[in-house]
Enzyme design. Structure first.
Site, PDB file in Angstrom:
ATOM      1  N   ARG A  47      42.181  51.751  43.223  1.00 48.40           N
ATOM      2  CA  ARG A  47      40.620  51.359  43.003  1.00 48.40           C
ATOM      3  C   ARG A  47      39.174  51.051  44.388  1.00 48.40           C
ATOM      4  O   ARG A  47      38.288  50.483  44.035  1.00 48.40           O
ATOM      5  CB  ARG A  47      41.351  49.479  42.294  1.00 48.40           C
ATOM      6  CG  ARG A  47      40.122  48.452  42.157  1.00 48.40           C
ATOM      7  CD  ARG A  47      40.274  47.048  41.476  1.00 48.40           C
ATOM      8  NE  ARG A  47      40.332  46.721  42.671  1.00 48.40           N
ATOM      9  CZ  ARG A  47      39.360  45.200  43.020  1.00 48.40           C
ATOM     10  NH1 ARG A  47      39.785  44.399  41.520  1.00 48.40           N
ATOM     11  NH2 ARG A  47      39.140  44.205  44.111  1.00 48.40           N
ATOM     12  N   TYR A  79      34.642  34.823  25.027  1.00 46.67           N
ATOM     13  CA  TYR A  79      34.698  35.220  26.538  1.00 46.67           C
ATOM     14  C   TYR A  79      33.157  35.694  25.959  1.00 46.67           C
ATOM     15  O   TYR A  79      31.767  34.904  27.173  1.00 46.67           O
ATOM     16  CB  TYR A  79      34.896  36.716  27.020  1.00 46.67           C
ATOM     17  CG  TYR A  79      36.411  35.876  28.053  1.00 46.67           C
ATOM     18  CD1 TYR A  79      36.679  36.242  28.955  1.00 46.67           C
ATOM     19  CD2 TYR A  79      37.787  36.426  27.164  1.00 46.67           C
ATOM     20  CE1 TYR A  79      37.302  35.757  29.408  1.00 46.67           C
ATOM     21  CE2 TYR A  79      38.659  36.196  27.353  1.00 46.67           C
ATOM     22  CZ  TYR A  79      38.707  35.878  29.185  1.00 46.67           C
ATOM     23  OH  TYR A  79      40.319  36.180  29.547  1.00 46.67           O
ATOM     24  N   ASP A 132      39.723  47.654  29.958  1.00 41.96           N
ATOM     25  CA  ASP A 132      39.956  46.293  30.115  1.00 41.96           C
ATOM     26  C   ASP A 132      39.249  45.528  28.327  1.00 41.96           C
ATOM     27  O   ASP A 132      38.652  46.558  27.538  1.00 41.96           O
ATOM     28  CB  ASP A 132      39.022  45.204  30.430  1.00 41.96           C
ATOM     29  CG  ASP A 132      39.390  44.239  30.956  1.00 41.96           C
ATOM     30  OD1 ASP A 132      40.135  43.474  31.230  1.00 41.96           O
ATOM     31  OD2 ASP A 132      38.003  43.349  30.382  1.00 41.96           O
ATOM     32  N   ARG A 167      46.833  44.913  40.465  1.00 48.56           N
ATOM     33  CA  ARG A 167      47.017  44.635  41.677  1.00 48.56           C
ATOM     34  C   ARG A 167      48.479  44.354  42.396  1.00 48.56           C
ATOM     35  O   ARG A 167      48.124  44.544  44.345  1.00 48.56           O
ATOM     36  CB  ARG A 167      46.259  43.528  42.104  1.00 48.56           C
ATOM     37  CG  ARG A 167      44.582  44.043  42.086  1.00 48.56           C
ATOM     38  CD  ARG A 167      44.365  42.892  41.448  1.00 48.56           C
ATOM     39  NE  ARG A 167      44.179  41.965  40.099  1.00 48.56           N
ATOM     40  CZ  ARG A 167      43.700  40.469  40.222  1.00 48.56           C
ATOM     41  NH1 ARG A 167      43.306  39.796  40.822  1.00 48.56           N
ATOM     42  NH2 ARG A 167      43.842  40.734  38.549  1.00 48.56           N
ATOM     43  N   ARG A 198      50.323  44.569  32.115  1.00 54.23           N
ATOM     44  CA  ARG A 198      49.604  44.523  34.148  1.00 54.23           C
ATOM     45  C   ARG A 198      49.829  45.144  34.795  1.00 54.23           C
ATOM     46  O   ARG A 198      50.223  45.495  35.991  1.00 54.23           O
ATOM     47  CB  ARG A 198      48.756  43.614  34.276  1.00 54.23           C
ATOM     48  CG  ARG A 198      48.163  42.641  33.076  1.00 54.23           C
ATOM     49  CD  ARG A 198      45.652  42.681  33.693  1.00 54.23           C
ATOM     50  NE  ARG A 198      45.449  42.081  32.969  1.00 54.23           N
ATOM     51  CZ  ARG A 198      44.908  41.699  33.244  1.00 54.23           C
ATOM     52  NH1 ARG A 198      44.897  41.582  34.198  1.00 54.23           N
ATOM     53  NH2 ARG A 198      43.832  40.710  32.777  1.00 54.23           N
TER      54      ARG A 198
HETATM   55  O1  CP3 Z   1      48.160  45.924  30.481  1.00 53.31           O
HETATM   56  C1  CP3 Z   1      47.001  46.489  31.828  1.00 53.31           C
HETATM   57  O2  CP3 Z   1      47.876  47.310  32.713  1.00 53.31           O
HETATM   58  C2  CP3 Z   1      46.388  47.434  30.579  1.00 53.31           C
HETATM   59  C3  CP3 Z   1      44.637  47.530  30.927  1.00 53.31           C
HETATM   60  C4  CP3 Z   1      44.311  46.312  31.062  1.00 53.31           C
HETATM   61  C5  CP3 Z   1      43.681  45.456  31.874  1.00 53.31           C
HETATM   62  N1  CP3 Z   1      42.742  44.375  30.975  1.00 53.31           N
HETATM   63  C6  CP3 Z   1      43.586  45.590  33.024  1.00 53.31           C
HETATM   64  C7  CP3 Z   1      42.606  44.435  33.885  1.00 53.31           C
HETATM   65  C8  CP3 Z   1      44.622  44.776  29.300  1.00 53.31           C
HETATM   66  C9  CP3 Z   1      45.670  45.191  27.949  1.00 53.31           C
HETATM   67  C10 CP3 Z   1      43.559  43.820  29.864  1.00 53.31           C
HETATM   68  C11 CP3 Z   1      43.577  42.839  29.317  1.00 53.31           C
HETATM   69  C12 CP3 Z   1      43.178  41.907  28.933  1.00 53.31           C
HETATM   70  N2  CP3 Z   1      41.358  41.845  29.956  1.00 53.31           N
HETATM   71  C13 CP3 Z   1      43.165  40.057  28.444  1.00 53.31           C
HETATM   72  C14 CP3 Z   1      43.993  40.055  27.914  1.00 53.31           C
HETATM   73  C15 CP3 Z   1      45.371  40.078  27.799  1.00 53.31           C
HETATM   74  C16 CP3 Z   1      45.545  38.746  29.115  1.00 53.31           C
HETATM   75  O3  CP3 Z   1      45.925  39.188  30.440  1.00 53.31           O
HETATM   76  O4  CP3 Z   1      45.693  37.606  28.425  1.00 53.31           O
HETATM   77  C17 CP3 Z   1      41.769  39.430  28.684  1.00 53.31           C
HETATM   78  C18 CP3 Z   1      41.792  37.896  28.131  1.00 53.31           C
HETATM   79  C19 CP3 Z   1      41.088  39.981  29.846  1.00 53.31           C
HETATM   80  C20 CP3 Z   1      40.278  39.644  30.471  1.00 53.31           C
HETATM   81  C21 CP3 Z   1      39.668  40.329  31.617  1.00 53.31           C
HETATM   82  N3  CP3 Z   1      39.817  40.951  32.611  1.00 53.31           N
HETATM   83  C22 CP3 Z   1      39.956  38.515  33.293  1.00 53.31           C
HETATM   84  C23 CP3 Z   1      39.749  37.447  32.236  1.00 53.31           C
HETATM   85  C24 CP3 Z   1      40.507  39.009  34.026  1.00 53.31           C
HETATM   86  C25 CP3 Z   1      40.366  39.058  35.437  1.00 53.31           C
HETATM   87  C26 CP3 Z   1      41.222  38.047  36.190  1.00 53.31           C
HETATM   88  C27 CP3 Z   1      42.173  38.927  36.598  1.00 53.31           C
HETATM   89  O5  CP3 Z   1      43.818  39.405  36.544  1.00 53.31           O
HETATM   90  O6  CP3 Z   1      41.546  39.576  38.146  1.00 53.31           O
HETATM   91  C28 CP3 Z   1      40.271  40.708  33.579  1.00 53.31           C
HETATM   92  C29 CP3 Z   1      40.948  41.704  35.297  1.00 53.31           C
HETATM   93  C30 CP3 Z   1      41.345  43.154  34.906  1.00 53.31           C
HETATM   94  N4  CP3 Z   1      42.069  43.645  33.897  1.00 53.31           N
HETATM   95  C31 CP3 Z   1      42.260  42.973  35.547  1.00 53.31           C
HETATM   96  C32 CP3 Z   1      43.041  44.820  35.418  1.00 53.31           C
HETATM   97  C33 CP3 Z   1      44.310  45.769  36.138  1.00 53.31           C
HETATM   98  C34 CP3 Z   1      42.490  43.110  37.203  1.00 53.31           C
HETATM   99  C35 CP3 Z   1      41.041  43.658  38.285  1.00 53.31           C
HETATM  100  C36 CP3 Z   1      40.583  44.737  39.332  1.00 53.31           C
HETATM  101  O7  CP3 Z   1      41.517  45.417  39.723  1.00 53.31           O
HETATM  102  O8  CP3 Z   1      40.438  43.031  40.049  1.00 53.31           O
END
Ligand code: CP3
Length: 343
Positions: free
Chosen positions: A37, A151, A74, A28, A24
């Site tokens: 964003r 999911y 994602d 944010r 990540r």
């Molecule tokens: O690592 C990186 O920076 C690459 C991009 C990436 C994102 N999500 C961007 C993201 C990767 C590799 C993921 C993987 C992901 N997404 C997983 C597996 C890894 C983990 O964290 O366990 C899972 C379970 C998801 C599903 C997901 N996406 C959830 C549950 C959420 C909401 C929780 C949160 O952190 O807000 C997301 C949103 C998400 N994916 C964000 C980002 C940068 C935040 C979105 C925002 O900008 O509001």
């Protein structure tokens, strides 16, 4: 040109200081991410906008000089490409239409019908492979079938993955068919990322830890074997990182069983234990507690040094044990990197 450090570590080389990137890392906690964003409108619009997705992927590379960039996307884009509805509720997380029956499964698209929907992601990878500094490795990724299925079945994130476990016990045929569909679609998705320029791929199994006993083998190990076997037969030179998060004892032998070149370790296990029991089979990635990116200070420095020291006799890629959180301080990330590179 000397080979990129991450690729060297993935081949088993022990480097003087470990290469580093952060789960990540585009997120944010960075003001420049929040600005881009806002420009995109929302998170999903950002994922499907190659220009802006490329921009946010590059932001942490510019700011910190990480050794790898991970594609901004994602794991839930695959369910959407298969026909599920997907949206994000601010402050809560993802929501999806649910798959809970054979009929629901039948209404989904096939593994080869995902590429039109995912074309912007492939375009982002292509742009990144052209825009990145020559020493930076480009990592593509997908969710592991079990984690993606949790999911798709629940329609949202869950604490204990209850709905997926329930479908698994009540209608195993539908559950297994869903796992197979995600597995096959994931192979095609990752293959297209590689074609577009990804140099490494990572498989995120965030909820692997909730699969116990034979279920862990059937739904975490076996789909990973299938994905890696298919990718290696087409792209033998592309390394794969597997992340069966919170697998505990399941980490032992995971790389050997699945053919993964590297296992990413979460921070629920000690680096010393992982060095003795997992790194003996090859490269490991991890595993600093992401809380240190919030709290910082001397404790961050000491914990970082401890991870580096524990893994220093084998191939290692430094990373957090899970994604950095939005409340992290960007200064703490700089301190972590400085500490790792000082050796
Ligand atoms: O690592 C990186 O920076 C690459 C991009 C990436 C994102 N999500 C961007 C993201 C990767 C590799 C993921 C993987 C992901 N997404 C997983 C597996 C890894 C983990 O964290 O366990 C899972 C379970 C998801 C599903 C997901 N996406 C959830 C549950 C959420 C909401 C929780 C949160 O952190 O807000 C997301 C949103 C998400 N994916 C964000 C980002 C940068 C935040 C979105 C925002 O900008 O509001």
């Amino acid at each position: 040109m000397t080979e990129k450090t991450i690729l060297r570590a993935l081949k088993g080389e022990v480097l003087p200081t470990p290469p580093i990137w952060m789960m990540r890392q585009a997120g944010r906690y960075l003001p420049e991410y929040r600005a881009t964003r806002a420009q995109a409108g929302d998170f999903l619009s950002l994922c499907y906008n190659p220009e802006l997705a490329c921009e946010v992927t590059l932001q942490p590379i510019r700011r910190y000089g990480f050794d790898a960039a991970i594609l901004f996307a994602d794991i839930l884009l695959i369910p959407q490409a298969l026909g599920a509805d997907l949206w994000f509720v601010t402050g809560e997380g993802p929501r999806l239409s649910t798959i809970t029956s054979a009929e629901g499964l039948k209404a989904l698209k096939g593994k080869d019908d995902i590429h039109t929907h995912l074309a912007p992601v492939y375009e982002t990878v292509k742009r990144l492979s052209e825009a990145l500094p020559r020493e930076t490795t480009l990592i593509g990724f997908a969710g592991a079938p079990w984690t993606v299925a949790t999911y798709m079945i629940a329609g949202q994130g869950t604490k204990d993955q209850g709905p997926a476990h329930l479908l698994k016990s009540e209608d195993r045929a539908t559950f297994s068919a869903l796992i197979d569909l995600i597995t096959d679609a994931t192979i095609e998705y990752l293959a297209m990322q590689i074609e577009a320029g990804a140099e490494v791929v990572k498989i995120f199994d965030s909820w692997a830890g909730s699969l116990k006993g034979a279920d862990f083998d059937e739904f975490a190990v076996q789909p990973t074997i299938k994905i890696i076997k298919a990718l290696k037969s087409r792209y033998p030179h592309i390394p794969v990182i597997a992340f069966p998060r919170e697998a505990g004892a399941g980490y032992v032998g995971f790389a050997k069983k699945t053919g993964a070149d590297c296992v990413a370790i979460d921070n629920s296990i000690s680096a010393q234990w992982a060095a003795a029991n997992v790194q003996k089979d090859g490269c490991v990635q991890g595993n600093l507690d992401p809380r240190h990116m919030v709290t910082g200070g001397e404790a961050l420095v000491e914990a970082t040094q401890e991870v580096v020291r524990a893994f220093k006799n084998g191939p290692h890629i430094f990373n957090l044990g899970h994604g950095i959180t939005p409340d992290a301080d960007p200064e703490n990330v700089a301190l972590m990197i400085e500490t790792v590179r000082k050796g």
